[in-house]
Design a protein around this motif. Structure first.
Motif, mmCIF file in Angstrom:
data_model
loop_
_atom_site.group_PDB
_atom_site.id
_atom_site.type_symbol
_atom_site.label_atom_id
_atom_site.label_comp_id
_atom_site.label_asym_id
_atom_site.label_seq_id
_atom_site.Cartn_x
_atom_site.Cartn_y
_atom_site.Cartn_z
ATOM 1 N N VAL A 7 13.260 -11.507 84.998
ATOM 2 C CA VAL A 7 13.003 -10.689 83.810
ATOM 3 C C VAL A 7 11.625 -11.006 83.238
ATOM 4 O O VAL A 7 10.925 -10.111 82.748
ATOM 5 N N MET A 8 11.196 -12.271 83.324
ATOM 6 C CA MET A 8 9.852 -12.611 82.863
ATOM 7 C C MET A 8 8.795 -11.900 83.704
ATOM 8 O O MET A 8 7.825 -11.356 83.170
ATOM 9 N N VAL A 9 8.984 -11.897 85.023
ATOM 10 C CA VAL A 9 8.042 -11.184 85.896
ATOM 11 C C VAL A 9 8.046 -9.702 85.573
ATOM 12 O O VAL A 9 6.992 -9.053 85.538
ATOM 13 N N MET A 10 9.217 -9.143 85.299
ATOM 14 C CA MET A 10 9.306 -7.729 84.954
ATOM 15 C C MET A 10 8.616 -7.440 83.624
ATOM 16 O O MET A 10 8.024 -6.377 83.436
ATOM 17 N N SER A 11 8.658 -8.389 82.682
ATOM 18 C CA SER A 11 7.963 -8.202 81.403
ATOM 19 C C SER A 11 6.452 -8.142 81.606
ATOM 20 O O SER A 11 5.743 -7.464 80.852
ATOM 21 N N MET A 12 5.954 -8.845 82.624
ATOM 22 C CA MET A 12 4.534 -8.766 82.953
ATOM 23 C C MET A 12 4.189 -7.373 83.474
ATOM 24 O O MET A 12 3.152 -6.802 83.118
ATOM 25 N N THR A 13 5.077 -6.816 84.298
ATOM 26 C CA THR A 13 4.865 -5.463 84.804
ATOM 27 C C THR A 13 4.913 -4.450 83.665
ATOM 28 O O THR A 13 4.132 -3.492 83.633
ATOM 29 N N ILE A 14 5.831 -4.649 82.711
ATOM 30 C CA ILE A 14 5.933 -3.753 81.550
ATOM 31 C C ILE A 14 4.646 -3.781 80.746
ATOM 32 O O ILE A 14 4.156 -2.738 80.273
ATOM 33 N N LEU A 15 4.073 -4.961 80.567
ATOM 34 C CA LEU A 15 2.828 -5.088 79.814
ATOM 35 C C LEU A 15 1.694 -4.340 80.509
ATOM 36 O O LEU A 15 0.911 -3.625 79.865
ATOM 37 N N LEU A 16 1.591 -4.487 81.823
ATOM 38 C CA LEU A 16 0.560 -3.770 82.579
ATOM 39 C C LEU A 16 0.823 -2.269 82.577
ATOM 40 O O LEU A 16 -0.099 -1.464 82.488
ATOM 41 N N GLU A 17 2.090 -1.908 82.664
ATOM 42 C CA GLU A 17 2.440 -0.480 82.643
ATOM 43 C C GLU A 17 2.106 0.136 81.281
ATOM 44 O O GLU A 17 1.713 1.293 81.188
ATOM 45 N N ASN A 18 2.254 -0.645 80.206
ATOM 46 C CA ASN A 18 1.898 -0.165 78.875
ATOM 47 C C ASN A 18 0.411 0.166 78.785
ATOM 48 O O ASN A 18 0.016 1.205 78.250
ATOM 49 N N ARG A 19 -0.434 -0.696 79.325
ATOM 50 C CA ARG A 19 -1.878 -0.413 79.353
ATOM 51 C C ARG A 19 -2.174 0.757 80.286
ATOM 52 O O ARG A 19 -3.027 1.594 80.003
ATOM 53 N N HIS A 20 -1.460 0.810 81.387
ATOM 54 C CA HIS A 20 -1.613 1.897 82.358
ATOM 55 C C HIS A 20 -1.288 3.242 81.709
ATOM 56 O O HIS A 20 -1.996 4.243 81.902
ATOM 57 N N ASN A 21 -0.222 3.292 80.899
ATOM 58 C CA ASN A 21 0.185 4.543 80.257
ATOM 59 C C ASN A 21 -0.660 4.904 79.048
ATOM 60 O O ASN A 21 -0.630 6.048 78.587
ATOM 61 N N SER A 22 -1.398 3.943 78.507
ATOM 62 C CA SER A 22 -2.177 4.204 77.287
ATOM 63 C C SER A 22 -3.485 4.934 77.573
ATOM 64 O O SER A 22 -4.159 5.369 76.634
ATOM 65 N N ILE A 23 -3.853 5.076 78.840
ATOM 66 C CA ILE A 23 -5.082 5.790 79.196
ATOM 67 C C ILE A 23 -4.757 7.279 79.304
ATOM 68 O O ILE A 23 -4.018 7.697 80.209
ATOM 69 N N PRO A 24 -5.275 8.109 78.402
ATOM 70 C CA PRO A 24 -4.870 9.530 78.344
ATOM 71 C C PRO A 24 -5.131 10.295 79.637
ATOM 72 O O PRO A 24 -4.344 11.166 80.012
ATOM 73 N N SER A 25 -6.231 10.012 80.319
ATOM 74 C CA SER A 25 -6.602 10.774 81.508
ATOM 75 C C SER A 25 -5.912 10.293 82.775
ATOM 76 O O SER A 25 -6.135 10.857 83.852
ATOM 77 N N ASN A 26 -5.068 9.276 82.668
ATOM 78 C CA ASN A 26 -4.407 8.710 83.840
ATOM 79 C C ASN A 26 -3.324 9.668 84.341
ATOM 80 O O ASN A 26 -2.313 9.886 83.672
ATOM 81 N N ARG A 27 -3.503 10.214 85.509
ATOM 82 C CA ARG A 27 -2.554 11.175 86.070
ATOM 83 C C ARG A 27 -1.285 10.511 86.587
ATOM 84 O O ARG A 27 -0.292 11.177 86.899
ATOM 85 N N PHE A 28 -1.297 9.163 86.705
ATOM 86 C CA PHE A 28 -0.141 8.436 87.214
ATOM 87 C C PHE A 28 0.703 7.819 86.097
ATOM 88 O O PHE A 28 1.548 6.971 86.351
ATOM 89 N N ARG A 29 0.479 8.233 84.876
ATOM 90 C CA ARG A 29 1.234 7.687 83.758
ATOM 91 C C ARG A 29 2.730 7.971 83.905
ATOM 92 O O ARG A 29 3.122 9.044 84.362
ATOM 93 N N ILE A 30 3.539 6.991 83.504
ATOM 94 C CA ILE A 30 4.990 7.159 83.503
ATOM 95 C C ILE A 30 5.389 7.602 82.096
ATOM 96 O O ILE A 30 5.520 6.774 81.187
ATOM 97 N N THR A 31 5.571 8.893 81.916
ATOM 98 C CA THR A 31 5.824 9.435 80.587
ATOM 99 C C THR A 31 7.296 9.766 80.337
ATOM 100 O O THR A 31 7.756 9.755 79.202
ATOM 101 N N GLY A 32 8.024 10.097 81.388
ATOM 102 C CA GLY A 32 9.426 10.467 81.218
ATOM 103 C C GLY A 32 10.308 9.284 80.887
ATOM 104 O O GLY A 32 10.336 8.294 81.626
#
Length: 354
Positions: free
Chosen positions: A120-145
């Motif tokens: 779960v700690m490793v997964m929390s690291m992925t969540i943190l990176l995914e949060n930055r990944h999704n915060s970029i408006p022009s990112n076509r690979f954002r996980i929005t659903g």
């Protein structure tokens, strides 16, 4: 148990005892528990800063950051105080010397907690990176659903739970025979191998051991690949495809957040991955070194402290709050004001001589 007792009284007397620091369970327990007493105040203070001193412009960043901070600290305390595993590697055996053992929690439950806590700690690291990944408006690979995200993380947790339950299928029923079989590959373990009451063998069959090692490597690789994907996407849109940003200031702020996350994520990796690699190497190669094995446990248990210190130092709002507690902010403000007045006086003289 008579076989072990006879071996201890005969063959084991010819073995040279391990006199190095961290060979005994007492050395491991005292070292690990002392570290816990030092790090807990830092963990609590770090969590307080994240929850109470995070500014408005970091609101979307606060909960993923606190999530990783919580699980990183939890695993830190789990390893150093709650479980404190005394591992016998390359045999997949050992016994806990932590608080949960004192409370007589079954060893299998402690192993399960350890596996799930780290995952779960490793997964929390992925969540943190995914949060930055999704915060970029022009990112076509954002996980929005939200539904897709729920399925994505639920599937990962389900896989981890399945794996953590699967490994208990290989536990030998006759623990005494399993311990005696370990002596064929490790003829001179530390004395704790014979005297510890909670000694537990997770798996003894070499084929199963290799399968577990391969499964662990694949699981870690899977998580790392996800992190690499999010990192590559962030790098691409922050440094190359920059047309999607509304202003240079927004892009600069995004880059600063991404840099802080990369530094924070790298700390657990730098302190957990070497220990993991050593233990896998020990199992695969058959290398036995009790002091080094115990050191790998201690080394892994301080990742939470360094991660907390990184959080408090790389983010300006938390640094500013710490300076205010130490009475440094007023001194800095007075110094800046003095420097400003000096520059002003040098440019605008107060009087003109004839």
């Amino acid at each position: 148990m008579s076989y072990l007792h006879d071996y201890y009284l005969t063959n084991y007397t010819k073995c040279s005892k391990c006199e190095s620091f961290l060979c005994s369970w007492e050395d491991l327990a005292v070292t690990s528990h002392s570290i816990t007493g030092v790090v807990i105040p830092f963990h609590v203070f770090g969590g307080y800063c994240i929850l109470s001193k995070t500014p408005v412009y970091m609101t979307h960043y606060r909960w993923p950051l606190f999530n990783m901070h919580f699980w990183s600290c939890f695993v830190d305390i789990l390893i150093s105080a709650l479980i404190t595993p005394y591992l016998i590697f390359p045999a997949v055996a050992g016994f806990p010397v932590g608080l949960l053992q004192f409370l007589e929690i079954p060893v299998t439950v402690q192993i399960w907690f350890g596996i799930m806590g780290i995952y779960v700690m490793v997964m929390s690291m992925t969540i943190l990176l995914e949060n930055r990944h999704n915060s970029i408006p022009s990112n076509r690979f954002r996980i929005t659903g939200k539904l897709f995200k729920f399925i994505y993380y639920s599937a990962r947790v389900l896989i981890a739970v399945s794996f953590s339950m699967l490994i208990f299928q290989f536990v030998p029923e006759d623990q005494s025979s399993a311990l005696f079989q370990i002596l064929k590959s490790i003829p001179c373990p530390t004395e704790e191998f014979f005297t510890a009451s909670g000694m537990f063998v997770l798996v003894i069959d070499e084929t199963y051991i290799n399968l577990l090692a391969i499964a662990c490597v694949l699981g870690v690789s899977f998580e790392i690949l996800q992190m690499i994907f999010f990192i590559i996407c962030c790098l691409h849109y922050l440094y190359f495809a920059i047309n999607g940003f509304t202003s240079k200031k927004t892009r600069k702020l995004q880059i600063a957040f991404f840099g802080s996350i990369m530094l924070q994520v790298s700390i657990p990796i730098l302190f957990l991955l070497p220990s993991f690699v050593f233990l896998v190497f020990s199992v695969v190669s058959g290398y036995y070194n009790q002091a080094l094995t115990n050191f790998s446990v201690v080394y892994a248990s301080i990742h939470g402290l360094l991660s907390t210190l990184v959080v408090l130092t790389i983010h300006k709002p938390y640094r500013k709050f710490i300076r205010s507690l130490l009475g440094m902010s007023n001194a800095v403000d007075l110094q800046n004001k003095s420097m400003f007045n000096t520059r002003k006086a040098s440019v605008f003289p107060t009087h003109v001589t004839a």
